[in-house]
Design an enzyme around this catalytic site. Structure first.
Site, PDB file in Angstrom:
ATOM      1  N   ASP A   1     -17.914 -70.059  23.389  1.00  0.00           N
ATOM      2  CA  ASP A   1     -18.115 -71.677  24.458  1.00  0.00           C
ATOM      3  C   ASP A   1     -18.145 -72.758  23.274  1.00  0.00           C
ATOM      4  O   ASP A   1     -17.747 -73.810  23.683  1.00  0.00           O
ATOM      5  CB  ASP A   1     -19.328 -71.395  24.989  1.00  0.00           C
TER       6      ASP A   1
ATOM      7  N   LYS B   1     -12.951 -64.849  34.309  1.00  0.00           N
ATOM      8  CA  LYS B   1     -12.848 -64.749  32.754  1.00  0.00           C
ATOM      9  C   LYS B   1     -12.398 -63.392  32.500  1.00  0.00           C
ATOM     10  O   LYS B   1     -11.694 -62.935  31.529  1.00  0.00           O
ATOM     11  CB  LYS B   1     -14.216 -65.000  32.302  1.00  0.00           C
TER      12      LYS B   1
ATOM     13  N   GLN C   1     -22.943 -67.423  30.976  1.00  0.00           N
ATOM     14  CA  GLN C   1     -22.468 -68.217  31.900  1.00  0.00           C
ATOM     15  C   GLN C   1     -23.599 -69.352  32.384  1.00  0.00           C
ATOM     16  O   GLN C   1     -24.714 -68.972  32.488  1.00  0.00           O
ATOM     17  CB  GLN C   1     -22.086 -67.432  33.297  1.00  0.00           C
TER      18      GLN C   1
HETATM   19  N1  LIG Z   1     -20.881 -70.648  29.590  1.00  0.00           N
HETATM   20  C1  LIG Z   1     -20.276 -71.519  30.091  1.00  0.00           C
HETATM   21  N2  LIG Z   1     -20.648 -71.840  31.435  1.00  0.00           N
HETATM   22  C2  LIG Z   1     -19.866 -72.736  32.390  1.00  0.00           C
HETATM   23  C3  LIG Z   1     -18.614 -73.677  31.810  1.00  0.00           C
HETATM   24  C4  LIG Z   1     -18.450 -73.136  30.539  1.00  0.00           C
HETATM   25  O1  LIG Z   1     -17.339 -73.619  29.797  1.00  0.00           O
HETATM   26  N3  LIG Z   1     -19.054 -72.167  29.705  1.00  0.00           N
HETATM   27  N4  LIG Z   1     -18.077 -74.421  32.499  1.00  0.00           N
HETATM   28  C5  LIG Z   1     -18.445 -74.605  34.028  1.00  0.00           C
HETATM   29  C6  LIG Z   1     -17.637 -73.331  34.856  1.00  0.00           C
HETATM   30  N5  LIG Z   1     -16.566 -72.966  34.405  1.00  0.00           N
HETATM   31  C7  LIG Z   1     -16.529 -71.931  33.212  1.00  0.00           C
HETATM   32  O2  LIG Z   1     -17.305 -71.197  32.913  1.00  0.00           O
HETATM   33  C8  LIG Z   1     -15.215 -73.192  35.033  1.00  0.00           C
HETATM   34  C9  LIG Z   1     -15.082 -73.623  36.326  1.00  0.00           C
HETATM   35  C10 LIG Z   1     -14.051 -73.944  36.952  1.00  0.00           C
HETATM   36  C11 LIG Z   1     -12.793 -73.259  36.477  1.00  0.00           C
HETATM   37  C12 LIG Z   1     -11.665 -73.459  37.370  1.00  0.00           C
HETATM   38  O3  LIG Z   1     -10.617 -72.858  37.032  1.00  0.00           O
HETATM   39  N6  LIG Z   1     -11.591 -74.284  38.383  1.00  0.00           N
HETATM   40  C13 LIG Z   1     -10.315 -74.278  39.038  1.00  0.00           C
HETATM   41  C14 LIG Z   1     -10.640 -74.382  40.646  1.00  0.00           C
HETATM   42  C15 LIG Z   1     -11.456 -73.093  40.952  1.00  0.00           C
HETATM   43  C16 LIG Z   1     -11.736 -72.752  42.461  1.00  0.00           C
HETATM   44  O4  LIG Z   1     -10.906 -73.112  43.319  1.00  0.00           O
HETATM   45  O5  LIG Z   1     -12.704 -71.896  42.861  1.00  0.00           O
HETATM   46  C17 LIG Z   1      -9.392 -75.561  39.022  1.00  0.00           C
HETATM   47  O6  LIG Z   1     -10.066 -76.838  38.510  1.00  0.00           O
HETATM   48  O7  LIG Z   1      -8.273 -75.768  39.186  1.00  0.00           O
HETATM   49  C18 LIG Z   1     -12.728 -72.648  35.262  1.00  0.00           C
HETATM   50  C19 LIG Z   1     -13.864 -72.614  34.667  1.00  0.00           C
HETATM   51  C20 LIG Z   1     -19.891 -74.196  34.096  1.00  0.00           C
HETATM   52  N7  LIG Z   1     -20.508 -73.072  33.396  1.00  0.00           N
END
Ligand SMILES: Nc1nc2c(c(=O)[nH]1)N[C@@H](CN(C=O)c1ccc(C(=O)N[C@@H](CCC(=O)O)C(=O)O)cc1)CN2
Length: 287
Positions: free
Chosen positions: A121, A54, A98
């Site tokens: 969020d 982020k 987070q």
């Molecule tokens: N406060 C928050 N916490 C969490 C959220 C949120 O939206 N707000 N969502 C999830 C985690 N998350 C963002 O925080 C998140 C998870 C995964 C990805 C992402 O880009 N994934 C990639 C693969 C990543 C990798 O290879 O490691 C993909 O899908 O291509 C973005 C955001 C829980 N907590």
């Protein structure tokens, strides 16, 4: 049939370019630059990666960012104090804690402490309420990103059946709301749903965000359906997969998001979009 891929990484890249351009314009006019504050409590390795990404995204588009990396022993009182300070900090437009937070901290109390105007969020009850009334607001990033992807893929909603599997506050419930507001007829399936299969079989748009592999059988997917996989699982070799068995799902669907490279990158992009929206609203009417 082999489904067309909905490329979340490419769409997120386009959005990041637009946001970068908006920041360049602000800079050219000598205006303040949008700022995001990210709070992480504890040392969960996946959360550490998301927080780092982020901040990298912020740097890419030119936002300022600050990370508050707190120990797992941080008390709820200390966390709320930090949120109060960030709420009062005029250089901060967005505040994000987070998730998940350690068990001794109450997630709802923390979310409610964030000023709704800085709740990038979109989890604050005020913003969820406004979304449910179709009023302009900060929208939860994952469902917001999915609607963006669906719109860009030319999806239509009116007269179509959307099934959302999973009813979490972050994904399932706001997703169902977004689809409802877009005009779809929506079914939400959750842990008390007895027989998932008919709801999946009749879905023109299927969103699966359970966080468990194998709950939805890809053979149930309606031929030609649009399929969105929100799950993310990392196996021992580091390979990332979704909730669905992708190869079978792709044979049946008309359009499908991959994992990785589908919903995840859009979630991150919508966080930046929300931060820019929060900034714009705060510039217009500072608290
Ligand atoms: N406060 C928050 N916490 C969490 C959220 C949120 O939206 N707000 N969502 C999830 C985690 N998350 C963002 O925080 C998140 C998870 C995964 C990805 C992402 O880009 N994934 C990639 C693969 C990543 C990798 O290879 O490691 C993909 O899908 O291509 C973005 C955001 C829980 N907590």
């Amino acid at each position: 049939m082999t489904a067309a891929l909905i490329d979340g990484k490419a769409e997120a890249g386009l959005l990041l370019d637009e946001i970068t351009h908006a920041v360049e314009n602000l800079r050219a006019k000598g205006q303040r630059i949008p700022g995001l504050a990210v709070i992480l409590v504890g040392e969960d390795p996946a959360s550490q990666i998301y927080v780092r990404k982020k901040r990298e995204d912020c740097a890419q588009v030119g936002f300022t960012s600050q990370a508050h990396l707190l120990s797992a022993q941080t008390t709820q009182h200390e966390l709320l104090d930090l949120i109060d300070r960030l709420n009062a900090d005029d250089t901060v437009d967005g505040i994000l804690v987070q998730l998940p937070v350690p068990q001794h901290i109450d997630t709802e109390t923390v979310i409610e402490r964030i000023s709704p105007t800085k709740d990038v969020d979109g989890f604050h009850p005020y913003n969820v309420g406004r979304l449910s009334l179709r009023l302009p607001t900060l929208r939860p990033c994952t469902p917001y990103g999915i609607i963006h992807l669906l719109d860009r893929a030319g999806e239509t909603y009116k007269g179509r059946h959307a099934t959302v599997v999973g009813a979490s506050n972050i994904v399932g419930r706001p997703m169902a709301l977004e689809l409802l507001l877009a005009g779809a007829t929506v079914t939400i399936c959750h842990r008390f749903t007895r027989n998932l299969r008919p709801y999946v079989e009749s879905a023109d748009i299927l969103v699966v965000g359970v966080g468990k592999r194998g709950i939805v059988n890809s053979d149930w997917i309606k031929p030609g359906a649009t399929v969105i996989d929100v799950g993310m699982h990392r196996d021992k070799s580091g390979r990332v997969t979704g909730d669905l068995e992708f190869a079978t799902a792709r044979e049946r669907a008309g359009k499908i998001t991959p994992v990785p490279g589908g919903v995840g990158p859009m979630t991150r992009a919508m966080l930046l979009q929300n931060t820019l929206s929060a900034y714009t609203r705060r510039q217009r009417s500072p608290e």
